[in-house]
Design a protein around this motif. Structure first.
Motif, PDB file in Angstrom:
ATOM      1  N   GLU A 198       1.029   5.576 -25.415  1.00 65.37           N
ATOM      2  CA  GLU A 198       0.611   6.939 -25.086  1.00 65.37           C
ATOM      3  C   GLU A 198      -0.903   7.045 -25.041  1.00 65.37           C
ATOM      4  N   ILE A 199      -1.582   6.384 -25.971  1.00 64.21           N
ATOM      5  CA  ILE A 199      -3.045   6.402 -25.968  1.00 64.21           C
ATOM      6  C   ILE A 199      -3.557   5.673 -24.726  1.00 64.21           C
ATOM      7  N   ARG A 200      -2.911   4.571 -24.342  1.00 61.36           N
ATOM      8  CA  ARG A 200      -3.315   3.859 -23.122  1.00 61.36           C
ATOM      9  C   ARG A 200      -3.181   4.759 -21.894  1.00 61.36           C
ATOM     10  N   ARG A 201      -2.074   5.492 -21.819  1.00 58.40           N
ATOM     11  CA  ARG A 201      -1.879   6.400 -20.676  1.00 58.40           C
ATOM     12  C   ARG A 201      -2.918   7.510 -20.678  1.00 58.40           C
ATOM     13  N   ALA A 202      -3.177   8.077 -21.863  1.00 58.02           N
ATOM     14  CA  ALA A 202      -4.193   9.138 -21.967  1.00 58.02           C
ATOM     15  C   ALA A 202      -5.559   8.586 -21.583  1.00 58.02           C
ATOM     16  N   ALA A 203      -5.870   7.367 -22.024  1.00 59.51           N
ATOM     17  CA  ALA A 203      -7.158   6.750 -21.701  1.00 59.51           C
ATOM     18  C   ALA A 203      -7.285   6.512 -20.205  1.00 59.51           C
ATOM     19  N   ILE A 219      -7.656  -1.929 -35.041  1.00 55.61           N
ATOM     20  CA  ILE A 219      -8.022  -1.256 -33.795  1.00 55.61           C
ATOM     21  C   ILE A 219      -8.164  -2.301 -32.692  1.00 55.61           C
ATOM     22  N   PHE A 220      -8.883  -3.382 -32.978  1.00 55.07           N
ATOM     23  CA  PHE A 220      -9.029  -4.439 -31.969  1.00 55.07           C
ATOM     24  C   PHE A 220      -7.661  -4.975 -31.560  1.00 55.07           C
ATOM     25  N   SER A 221      -6.810  -5.238 -32.528  1.00 55.31           N
ATOM     26  CA  SER A 221      -5.471  -5.776 -32.226  1.00 55.31           C
ATOM     27  C   SER A 221      -4.664  -4.813 -31.365  1.00 55.31           C
ATOM     28  N   ALA A 222      -4.774  -3.522 -31.650  1.00 60.29           N
ATOM     29  CA  ALA A 222      -4.052  -2.524 -30.856  1.00 60.29           C
ATOM     30  C   ALA A 222      -4.604  -2.452 -29.432  1.00 60.29           C
ATOM     31  N   LEU A 223      -5.904  -2.619 -29.280  1.00 62.53           N
ATOM     32  CA  LEU A 223      -6.524  -2.582 -27.955  1.00 62.53           C
ATOM     33  C   LEU A 223      -6.149  -3.795 -27.105  1.00 62.53           C
ATOM     34  N   LEU A 247     -10.786  -8.588 -25.086  1.00 59.64           N
ATOM     35  CA  LEU A 247     -10.555  -7.348 -24.347  1.00 59.64           C
ATOM     36  C   LEU A 247     -11.136  -7.472 -22.943  1.00 59.64           C
ATOM     37  N   ASP A 248     -10.305  -7.165 -21.928  1.00 59.87           N
ATOM     38  CA  ASP A 248     -10.840  -7.066 -20.575  1.00 59.87           C
ATOM     39  C   ASP A 248     -11.312  -5.621 -20.368  1.00 59.87           C
ATOM     40  N   PHE A 249     -11.811  -5.318 -19.180  1.00 57.61           N
ATOM     41  CA  PHE A 249     -12.385  -3.997 -18.959  1.00 57.61           C
ATOM     42  C   PHE A 249     -11.355  -2.885 -19.150  1.00 57.61           C
ATOM     43  N   ASP A 250     -10.127  -3.060 -18.639  1.00 62.88           N
ATOM     44  CA  ASP A 250      -9.103  -2.023 -18.785  1.00 62.88           C
ATOM     45  C   ASP A 250      -8.782  -1.764 -20.255  1.00 62.88           C
ATOM     46  N   GLU A 251      -8.702  -2.823 -21.050  1.00 59.76           N
ATOM     47  CA  GLU A 251      -8.450  -2.653 -22.483  1.00 59.76           C
ATOM     48  C   GLU A 251      -9.645  -1.972 -23.148  1.00 59.76           C
ATOM     49  N   ALA A 252     -10.846  -2.289 -22.688  1.00 62.26           N
ATOM     50  CA  ALA A 252     -12.055  -1.680 -23.261  1.00 62.26           C
ATOM     51  C   ALA A 252     -12.174  -0.205 -22.910  1.00 62.26           C
ATOM     52  N   THR A 253     -11.597   0.215 -21.765  1.00 60.44           N
ATOM     53  CA  THR A 253     -11.644   1.651 -21.439  1.00 60.44           C
ATOM     54  C   THR A 253     -10.827   2.460 -22.444  1.00 60.44           C
ATOM     55  N   SER A 269      -3.469   4.443 -46.558  1.00 61.96           N
ATOM     56  CA  SER A 269      -2.678   3.626 -47.467  1.00 61.96           C
ATOM     57  C   SER A 269      -2.625   2.163 -47.017  1.00 61.96           C
ATOM     58  N   CYS A 270      -2.064   1.901 -45.837  1.00 65.22           N
ATOM     59  CA  CYS A 270      -1.888   0.513 -45.389  1.00 65.22           C
ATOM     60  C   CYS A 270      -3.029   0.019 -44.497  1.00 65.22           C
ATOM     61  N   LYS A 271      -3.963   0.906 -44.176  1.00 66.47           N
ATOM     62  CA  LYS A 271      -5.174   0.561 -43.415  1.00 66.47           C
ATOM     63  C   LYS A 271      -4.909   0.092 -41.986  1.00 66.47           C
ATOM     64  N   THR A 272      -3.843   0.591 -41.365  1.00 64.64           N
ATOM     65  CA  THR A 272      -3.578   0.268 -39.966  1.00 64.64           C
ATOM     66  C   THR A 272      -4.055   1.410 -39.073  1.00 64.64           C
ATOM     67  N   PHE A 273      -4.326   1.081 -37.813  1.00 66.77           N
ATOM     68  CA  PHE A 273      -4.754   2.056 -36.816  1.00 66.77           C
ATOM     69  C   PHE A 273      -3.594   2.982 -36.500  1.00 66.77           C
ATOM     70  N   LEU A 274      -3.850   4.288 -36.507  1.00 67.43           N
ATOM     71  CA  LEU A 274      -2.809   5.275 -36.246  1.00 67.43           C
ATOM     72  C   LEU A 274      -2.805   5.636 -34.756  1.00 67.43           C
ATOM     73  N   ALA A 275      -1.985   4.934 -33.998  1.00 74.50           N
ATOM     74  CA  ALA A 275      -1.945   5.124 -32.553  1.00 74.50           C
ATOM     75  C   ALA A 275      -0.993   6.235 -32.143  1.00 74.50           C
TER      76      ALA A 275
END
Length: 199
Positions: A3-8, A60-64, A72-78, A94-100
């Motif tokens: 969903e974040i990728r689509r919004a981005a 965050i990097f792993s999610a990207l 990260l390529d350009f699309d992932e960086a956007t 608590s678990c220190k993961t990115f909340l996507a």
């Protein structure tokens, strides 16, 4: 994260050309060796240099990194550009993961002037894997958004306008508005309630 990728993607398509150029320049500045991709080291170094340490968390990097190739390529960086501009770099306390996706926030911290709003992922909330103050009431991010709108609408007209002006300034500071931020209007001043724009 999809969903974040689509919004981005939608966000990027609607950026004015100068902002697209800025996104490309940012990508090129991160890509120190000019190979067309950003390594973890380049990513962390750039963000540390620019005092954007909130974004250096490995999750965050792993999610990207959609294709999990370690860069990260350009699309992932956007997607990173969108997350940075929108303030969506939220990490579970608590678990220190990115909340996507959906997450829970302490409503008392959210509506008070707390430094932290104390966000936790659905798993940590459901399994009670967190420690926070006694009597904390947690709400998911959508519910908090609805409650914020309801609280604004229930406020006297003068306070509604003040709150909307604060929101407008926050959007301008975040850099996610267009030059015409007039889309957010004061209630009760003869202007429309539904005319809202973040682009």
């Amino acid at each position: 994260m999809e969903e974040i990728r689509r919004a981005a993607g939608a966000y990027y398509k609607h950026l004015p050309e100068n902002k697209k150029e800025q996104a490309r320049k940012t990508f090129n500045a991160m890509d120190k060796n000019g190979d067309g991709k950003i390594s973890v080291r380049e990513y962390v170094d750039y963000l540390n240099e620019n005092k954007a340490t909130d974004f250096t968390h490995q999750s965050i990097f792993s999610a990207l990194d959609k294709d999990s190739n370690g860069s990260l390529d350009f699309d992932e960086a956007t997607v990173l550009y969108y997350i940075m501009q929108s303030g969506r770099a939220i990490i579970c306390q608590s678990c220190k993961t990115f909340l996507a996706g959906a997450y829970f926030s302490c409503s008392e911290c959210f509506f008070n002037d707390s430094v932290s709003t104390y966000e936790i992922c659905c798993e940590c909330y459901g399994d009670k894997k967190f420690t926070h103050h006694d009597g904390a009431i947690f709400c998911d991010n959508y519910t908090l958004l609805c409650q914020s709108r309801s609280a604004t609408q229930a406020a006297p007209t003068k306070k509604q306008t003040m709150v909307l002006n604060v929101v407008k300034k926050g959007l301008q500071v975040a850099g996610i508005t267009s030059s015409d931020v007039g889309g957010i209007t004061g209630i009760g001043d003869g202007e429309s309630r539904s005319n809202c724009s973040i682009m």
